[in-house]
Design a protein around this motif. Structure first.
Motif, PDB file in Angstrom:
ATOM      1  N   LYS A 140       3.638  27.947  14.747  1.00  0.00           N
ATOM      2  CA  LYS A 140       5.304  27.838  15.729  1.00  0.00           C
ATOM      3  C   LYS A 140       5.859  27.045  14.785  1.00  0.00           C
ATOM      4  N   ILE A 141       6.055  26.060  14.696  1.00  0.00           N
ATOM      5  CA  ILE A 141       6.484  24.950  13.804  1.00  0.00           C
ATOM      6  C   ILE A 141       6.969  25.076  13.065  1.00  0.00           C
ATOM      7  N   GLN A 197      13.543  28.870  10.265  1.00  0.00           N
ATOM      8  CA  GLN A 197      14.839  29.064  11.187  1.00  0.00           C
ATOM      9  C   GLN A 197      15.817  27.692  11.604  1.00  0.00           C
ATOM     10  N   VAL A 198      15.763  27.705  11.137  1.00  0.00           N
ATOM     11  CA  VAL A 198      16.548  25.726  11.454  1.00  0.00           C
ATOM     12  C   VAL A 198      17.032  25.136  10.203  1.00  0.00           C
ATOM     13  N   SER A 204       7.581  27.919  12.014  1.00  0.00           N
ATOM     14  CA  SER A 204       8.181  29.366  12.067  1.00  0.00           C
ATOM     15  C   SER A 204      10.140  28.508  12.666  1.00  0.00           C
ATOM     16  N   GLU A 205       9.834  27.837  13.661  1.00  0.00           N
ATOM     17  CA  GLU A 205      10.796  27.183  13.662  1.00  0.00           C
ATOM     18  C   GLU A 205      11.559  26.650  12.565  1.00  0.00           C
TER      19      GLU A 205
END
Length: 52
Positions: A12-13, A19-20, A15-16
């Motif tokens: 999850k980290i 995106q950033v 993936s985030e």
């Protein structure tokens, strides 16, 4: 022993973070385009001032 719940958190980290990074890259491209436009306008102004 490896904790599988941590793997989900890491995924999850990651993936985030992607995106950033993509958002930052888009913003950089927008800024570059704006700087190019400003540069072109300044070149036009300089050209006009040299004509006088």
């Amino acid at each position: 022993m490896f904790d599988l719940s941590k793997l989900g958190d890491l995924s999850k980290i990651a993936s985030e973070a992607r995106q950033v990074q993509e958002k930052q890259e888009r913003l950089q491209l927008e800024q570059i385009e704006l700087l190019k436009k400003i540069s072109q306008k300044l070149d036009q102004v300089i050209g006009l001032l040299k004509e006088e």
